[in-house]
Scaffold this active site. Structure first.
Site: not given
Ligand code: F6P
Length: 374
Positions: A127, A150-151, A193-194
């Site tokens: 997004e 992946i979400d 995650m999600g």
């Molecule tokens: O954007 C996808 C995601 O996998 C989310 O589910 C999660 O909150 C975030 O990325 C984690 O991101 P980072 O690697 O920057 O901690």
């Protein structure tokens, strides 16, 4: 006329990005009457906000990763030949947002695109990254998007790169936890995650046979969870797996559980996490059982892409080259009803594709047993 295309990967990495880059390079080189050149840009939008990006290009022979001072390099079919088997992104990623400080950085980005002589740009991201791509399209840059996260929370496409590999990893990890949970008669609370959407936990829960799955779209009730767990024990099953998204939260909370830190300055996302530990304590308080919690965290984004992410990545990459050939700026490659197609980025901008609770989720049993949506 021969073209020069820039490609970048932004936001959280995932398996499937490198296959998409390979697909794009091959599509650019072999998909038309004459080969187009592809330039790999380092670390997402960060490369294009460098004031001296043009000078920070190829410096003799370089390996698969960028050297410290380098921000772009030419990608040929030979270099990317094995990229479809590799996880992460060989271009590097960041959550840099050129619009964070208004238009000043947009001007730098536009000037750099011109200075690098890019005829079009391919942004591979979720997004945030595609939101920036949409703004650049409005500013007159020929830009095409490829969906990844992946979400799987982007609208407009039935698939986003990285999702199937992550579901596979969740399934394998829950399989591992299940044997030790069974041996010790323990209840395990496992966090996936999600952020805004529960697709990962839901599909991972179906594939791994989790007893309870909790998602951000439906706030859970701890007493109901405990009742369901007790009911299972009374059926003679001495262990349980509860799978929950990092964005899931209880009816008693105002919003998701956070780690309290801002993850990255670019899009100001607060780091989520810790809800599994919180729920562990609540279940422990209500029972005298041995409850454990763990977070699968970045394991879900690591390692080689599964076969599906390699195949769709390749098709998305080639699809992006085709869109540029058709002169379609401001569009995103998409998978819809089993076909590679495209949608305008405006359909994706500022929108999130969440789980349809009514169709996909059992709010009484807290699982997706009756769902037939993939
Ligand atoms: O954007 C996808 C995601 O996998 C989310 O589910 C999660 O909150 C975030 O990325 C984690 O991101 P980072 O690697 O920057 O901690």
């Amino acid at each position: 006329m021969a073209k020069r295309i820039g490609v970048l990967t932004g936001g959280g990495d995932c398996p499937g990005l490198n296959p998409a880059i390979k697909g794009l390079v091959n599509g650019a080189h072999f998909g038309g009457s004459e080969p187009w050149e592809v330039i790999g840009l380092r670390d997402g939008w960060k490369s294009l906000v460098q004031s001296d990006v043009v000078d920070r290009g190829p410096n003799g022979q370089c390996g698969p990763f960028f050297e410290t001072e380098q921000f772009w390099k030419v990608l040929g079919p030979g270099e990317v030949e094995h990229w479809d088997t590799e996880g992460g992104t060989n271009l590097g990623s960041s959550r840099t947002n050129p619009y964070r400080e208004g238009e000043v950085q947009e001007k730098t980005v536009l000037a750099n695109i011109e200075a690098l002589k890019l005829d079009a740009l391919v942004a591979i991201g979720g997004e945030d990254t595609l939101g920036v791509a949409a703004k650049l399209h409005h500013a007159g840059v020929p830009v095409v998007g490829i969906p990844k996260t992946i979400d799987k929370d982007l609208p407009g496409s039935d698939y986003t790169l990285g999702f199937e590999t992550a579901v596979q990893i969740i399934t394998e990890e829950v399989d591992r936890v299940r044997t030790t949970a069974g041996s010790h008669s323990r209840t395990f609370v496992i966090e996936t995650m999600g952020r805004h959407a529960g697709h990962l936990a839901l599909q991972g829960g179906i594939a791994s046979g989790a007893y309870i799955t909790l998602i951000p779209e439906h706030q859970f009730n701890v007493a109901r969870i405990v009742r369901l767990l007790v009911e299972r024990r009374m059926r003679g099953i001495r262990y349980s797996i509860v799978l929950l998204s990092e964005g899931a939260y209880s009816e008693t909370m105002d919003g998701p559980y956070t780690l309290g830190s801002i993850r990255d300055t670019g899009f100001a996302h607060v780091a989520l996490g810790g809800i599994a530990d919180w729920l562990n304590q609540e279940i422990t308080r209500a029972t005298d059982w041995d409850v454990r919690s763990l977070s699968l965290s970045h394991l879900q984004r690591g390692g080689a892409p599964c076969a599906y992410d390699r195949r769709i990545g390749r098709l998305f990459g080639r699809g992006a080259a085709d869109l540029i050939r058709r002169g379609l700026s401001g569009h995103m490659v998409a998978l819809r009803n089993g076909t590679i197609t495209d949608v305008p980025l405006t359909e994706v901008e500022n929108r999130i594709q969440t789980v349809d609770v009514e169709k996909e989720y059992d709010v009484h049993r807290y699982n997706a047993r009756r769902s037939n949506i993939v």
